[in-house]
Design a protein around this motif. Sequence first.
Motif, PDB file in Angstrom:
ATOM      1  N   ALA A   1       0.685   4.429   8.733  1.00 53.04           N
ATOM      2  CA  ALA A   1       2.106   4.071   8.656  1.00 53.04           C
ATOM      3  C   ALA A   1       2.256   2.873   7.734  1.00 53.04           C
ATOM      4  O   ALA A   1       1.593   1.850   7.929  1.00 53.04           O
ATOM      5  CB  ALA A   1       2.648   3.740  10.046  1.00 53.04           C
ATOM      6  N   ILE A   2       3.095   3.006   6.730  1.00 49.95           N
ATOM      7  CA  ILE A   2       3.397   1.888   5.838  1.00 49.95           C
ATOM      8  C   ILE A   2       4.604   1.168   6.435  1.00 49.95           C
ATOM      9  O   ILE A   2       5.652   1.775   6.654  1.00 49.95           O
ATOM     10  CB  ILE A   2       3.675   2.378   4.401  1.00 49.95           C
ATOM     11  CG1 ILE A   2       2.492   3.219   3.884  1.00 49.95           C
ATOM     12  CG2 ILE A   2       3.993   1.211   3.474  1.00 49.95           C
ATOM     13  CD1 ILE A   2       1.145   2.509   3.874  1.00 49.95           C
TER      14      ILE A   2
ATOM     15  N   TYR B   1       0.844  -1.200   0.000  1.00 50.69           N
ATOM     16  CA  TYR B   1       0.000   0.000   0.000  1.00 50.69           C
ATOM     17  C   TYR B   1       0.876   1.246   0.000  1.00 50.69           C
ATOM     18  O   TYR B   1       2.027   1.207   0.407  1.00 50.69           O
ATOM     19  CB  TYR B   1      -0.883   0.057   1.259  1.00 50.69           C
ATOM     20  CG  TYR B   1      -1.965  -0.985   1.289  1.00 50.69           C
ATOM     21  CD1 TYR B   1      -3.205  -0.740   0.720  1.00 50.69           C
ATOM     22  CD2 TYR B   1      -1.755  -2.221   1.895  1.00 50.69           C
ATOM     23  CE1 TYR B   1      -4.204  -1.694   0.743  1.00 50.69           C
ATOM     24  CE2 TYR B   1      -2.746  -3.179   1.927  1.00 50.69           C
ATOM     25  CZ  TYR B   1      -3.961  -2.921   1.348  1.00 50.69           C
ATOM     26  OH  TYR B   1      -4.947  -3.871   1.373  1.00 50.69           O
ATOM     27  N   VAL B   2       0.272   2.339  -0.411  1.00 50.43           N
ATOM     28  CA  VAL B   2       0.771   3.682  -0.147  1.00 50.43           C
ATOM     29  C   VAL B   2      -0.363   4.342   0.619  1.00 50.43           C
ATOM     30  O   VAL B   2      -1.506   3.881   0.556  1.00 50.43           O
ATOM     31  CB  VAL B   2       1.130   4.463  -1.445  1.00 50.43           C
ATOM     32  CG1 VAL B   2       2.297   3.796  -2.163  1.00 50.43           C
ATOM     33  CG2 VAL B   2      -0.072   4.600  -2.350  1.00 50.43           C
ATOM     34  N   PRO B   3      -0.088   5.408   1.386  1.00 52.60           N
ATOM     35  CA  PRO B   3      -1.162   5.986   2.200  1.00 52.60           C
ATOM     36  C   PRO B   3      -2.454   6.270   1.424  1.00 52.60           C
ATOM     37  O   PRO B   3      -3.552   6.026   1.935  1.00 52.60           O
ATOM     38  CB  PRO B   3      -0.534   7.272   2.743  1.00 52.60           C
ATOM     39  CG  PRO B   3       0.924   6.940   2.839  1.00 52.60           C
ATOM     40  CD  PRO B   3       1.193   6.069   1.629  1.00 52.60           C
ATOM     41  N   GLU B   4      -2.335   6.706   0.192  1.00 58.14           N
ATOM     42  CA  GLU B   4      -3.532   7.044  -0.584  1.00 58.14           C
ATOM     43  C   GLU B   4      -4.323   5.814  -1.030  1.00 58.14           C
ATOM     44  O   GLU B   4      -5.501   5.928  -1.347  1.00 58.14           O
ATOM     45  CB  GLU B   4      -3.136   7.862  -1.828  1.00 58.14           C
ATOM     46  CG  GLU B   4      -2.447   9.169  -1.527  1.00 58.14           C
ATOM     47  CD  GLU B   4      -0.986   9.014  -1.104  1.00 58.14           C
ATOM     48  OE1 GLU B   4      -0.515   9.873  -0.325  1.00 58.14           O
ATOM     49  OE2 GLU B   4      -0.310   8.054  -1.520  1.00 58.14           O
ATOM     50  N   SER B   5      -3.693   4.634  -1.050  1.00 58.80           N
ATOM     51  CA  SER B   5      -4.407   3.438  -1.504  1.00 58.80           C
ATOM     52  C   SER B   5      -4.988   2.608  -0.363  1.00 58.80           C
ATOM     53  O   SER B   5      -5.643   1.593  -0.604  1.00 58.80           O
ATOM     54  CB  SER B   5      -3.484   2.562  -2.360  1.00 58.80           C
ATOM     55  OG  SER B   5      -2.478   1.960  -1.572  1.00 58.80           O
ATOM     56  N   VAL B   6      -4.766   3.020   0.884  1.00 55.37           N
ATOM     57  CA  VAL B   6      -5.333   2.298   2.021  1.00 55.37           C
ATOM     58  C   VAL B   6      -6.859   2.406   1.923  1.00 55.37           C
ATOM     59  O   VAL B   6      -7.396   3.515   1.852  1.00 55.37           O
ATOM     60  CB  VAL B   6      -4.811   2.884   3.357  1.00 55.37           C
ATOM     61  CG1 VAL B   6      -5.551   2.297   4.545  1.00 55.37           C
ATOM     62  CG2 VAL B   6      -3.310   2.653   3.471  1.00 55.37           C
TER      63      VAL B   6
ATOM     64  N   HIS C   1      -8.395   9.519   8.141  1.00 55.92           N
ATOM     65  CA  HIS C   1      -8.300  10.983   8.111  1.00 55.92           C
ATOM     66  C   HIS C   1      -9.404  11.606   8.979  1.00 55.92           C
ATOM     67  O   HIS C   1      -9.129  12.495   9.793  1.00 55.92           O
ATOM     68  CB  HIS C   1      -8.385  11.495   6.674  1.00 55.92           C
ATOM     69  CG  HIS C   1      -8.297  12.978   6.571  1.00 55.92           C
ATOM     70  ND1 HIS C   1      -7.125  13.672   6.813  1.00 55.92           N
ATOM     71  CD2 HIS C   1      -9.241  13.911   6.289  1.00 55.92           C
ATOM     72  CE1 HIS C   1      -7.351  14.968   6.674  1.00 55.92           C
ATOM     73  NE2 HIS C   1      -8.625  15.134   6.359  1.00 55.92           N
ATOM     74  N   GLU C   2     -10.614  11.123   8.828  1.00 51.24           N
ATOM     75  CA  GLU C   2     -11.743  11.645   9.615  1.00 51.24           C
ATOM     76  C   GLU C   2     -11.503  11.526  11.118  1.00 51.24           C
ATOM     77  O   GLU C   2     -11.827  12.430  11.885  1.00 51.24           O
ATOM     78  CB  GLU C   2     -13.016  10.872   9.234  1.00 51.24           C
ATOM     79  CG  GLU C   2     -14.230  11.170  10.090  1.00 51.24           C
ATOM     80  CD  GLU C   2     -15.349  10.154   9.893  1.00 51.24           C
ATOM     81  OE1 GLU C   2     -16.127   9.955  10.848  1.00 51.24           O
ATOM     82  OE2 GLU C   2     -15.453   9.551   8.798  1.00 51.24           O
TER      83      GLU C   2
END
Length: 172
Positions: free
Chosen positions: A146-147, A127-132, A139-140
């Motif tokens: 953490a990757i 994963y990358v943070p945006e693909s989690v 975020h909410e």
Amino acid sequence: MSTQRTPADGPCVPRAELAARLVALRAAGRVRRVVLANGCFDLLHAGHVRYLAAARAHGDCLVVALNSDESVRALKGPGRPLVPLLERAEILTHLRCVDFVTSFGEETLEATLRALRPDVHAKGTDYVPESVPEAAVDHELGIAIAICGDPKQRSSSALLARLTGHARDAGR
């Protein structure tokens, strides 16, 4: 931290009970930063252990949320998991870096994140943070992503394929 878990708990603490315990541990000052990692962890291998150890380094309490047997079957196909939930949980509880194990049956980790409110959501290097998948919920709720772990070069599915190939060869 592992002293919080007792043999009477069993290997897998129900999510609602664990949420209450984490609130109490935080209020007592015994836990400052909770990290939540998740996965199937069927056929535990070095990649899993490295991921969990790296996740634990992001806090002082590591919770592992295991996919239920039904959700593993939905993700991995018939015949999986090879190791049932309570045995997978028992194995994980014996890793030094793991403080608590719980389980979830939903398609995503959203309900678990909302219930446990970890400080950090650890995901593997695939994963990358945006693909989690739960990035919006993280975020909410103000949960850091953490990757963790080494590059994804190992998998239980690949290990199983190798084992079954070897089993066929051994029968000749």
